[in-house]
Motif scaffolding. Sequence first.
Motif, PDB file in Angstrom:
ATOM      1  N   LEU A  95       0.831  -1.206   0.000  1.00  0.00           N
ATOM      2  CA  LEU A  95       0.000   0.000   0.000  1.00  0.00           C
ATOM      3  C   LEU A  95       0.868   1.261   0.000  1.00  0.00           C
ATOM      4  O   LEU A  95       0.582   2.213  -0.729  1.00  0.00           O
ATOM      5  CB  LEU A  95      -0.934   0.010   1.209  1.00  0.00           C
ATOM      6  N   SER A  96       1.957   1.258   0.778  1.00  0.00           N
ATOM      7  CA  SER A  96       2.809   2.451   0.852  1.00  0.00           C
ATOM      8  C   SER A  96       3.533   2.716  -0.465  1.00  0.00           C
ATOM      9  O   SER A  96       3.907   3.852  -0.741  1.00  0.00           O
ATOM     10  CB  SER A  96       3.807   2.329   2.003  1.00  0.00           C
ATOM     11  N   ARG A  97       3.735   1.684  -1.269  1.00  0.00           N
ATOM     12  CA  ARG A  97       4.423   1.844  -2.553  1.00  0.00           C
ATOM     13  C   ARG A  97       3.442   2.028  -3.717  1.00  0.00           C
ATOM     14  O   ARG A  97       3.855   2.252  -4.846  1.00  0.00           O
ATOM     15  CB  ARG A  97       5.342   0.655  -2.805  1.00  0.00           C
ATOM     16  N   GLY A  98       2.163   1.895  -3.446  1.00  0.00           N
ATOM     17  CA  GLY A  98       1.152   2.116  -4.479  1.00  0.00           C
ATOM     18  C   GLY A  98       1.177   1.103  -5.611  1.00  0.00           C
ATOM     19  O   GLY A  98       0.784   1.428  -6.730  1.00  0.00           O
ATOM     20  N   VAL A  99       1.661  -0.114  -5.337  1.00  0.00           N
ATOM     21  CA  VAL A  99       1.690  -1.121  -6.397  1.00  0.00           C
ATOM     22  C   VAL A  99       0.328  -1.800  -6.507  1.00  0.00           C
ATOM     23  O   VAL A  99      -0.377  -1.962  -5.507  1.00  0.00           O
ATOM     24  CB  VAL A  99       2.809  -2.172  -6.172  1.00  0.00           C
TER      25      VAL A  99
END
Length: 154
Positions: A95-99
């Motif tokens: 989630l933090s990397r937006g993948v």
Amino acid sequence: MTTSTPVPSGARTADEPFRFDTKIAVIVREDLAVWQKLNVTAFLASGIAHAHDDIMGTARYEDASGNDYLPLLREPVLCFAADAPALTRSHARALSRGVPTALYTAGMFAGGNDEENRAAVRAIPADALDLVGLAVHGPRAAIDKVVRGLRLHG
């Protein structure tokens, strides 16, 4: 003495395996029954198939007898095992990397259809999801960070 022809930067020689710029990883909770692991993996792979328009192979398969088969994902899928805390960590990293991420929760085992499954996920905040599986697709470096510390399923 033999000499070799220089290979341009970014190109590969015939004996080198092809390396995609992206990576697909499926992470499944290790304490599930075998049928659940397989079911979760299949559902997650179907979600990843929708991550981008170009994630599927470009053509159908055909055997020498002329039988036609569906196209597959264009790149390998790495399957990892994780305990519940590691799965939660990987989820937060994704989630933090937006993948692009597909998920499967324990509550979805009780659902009988897609609508019920979506409702089961929608009812619970992200940090409280009882995850049993995740699949991620994205740049190699980002996916490597999502799965850091996990072991390949085996």
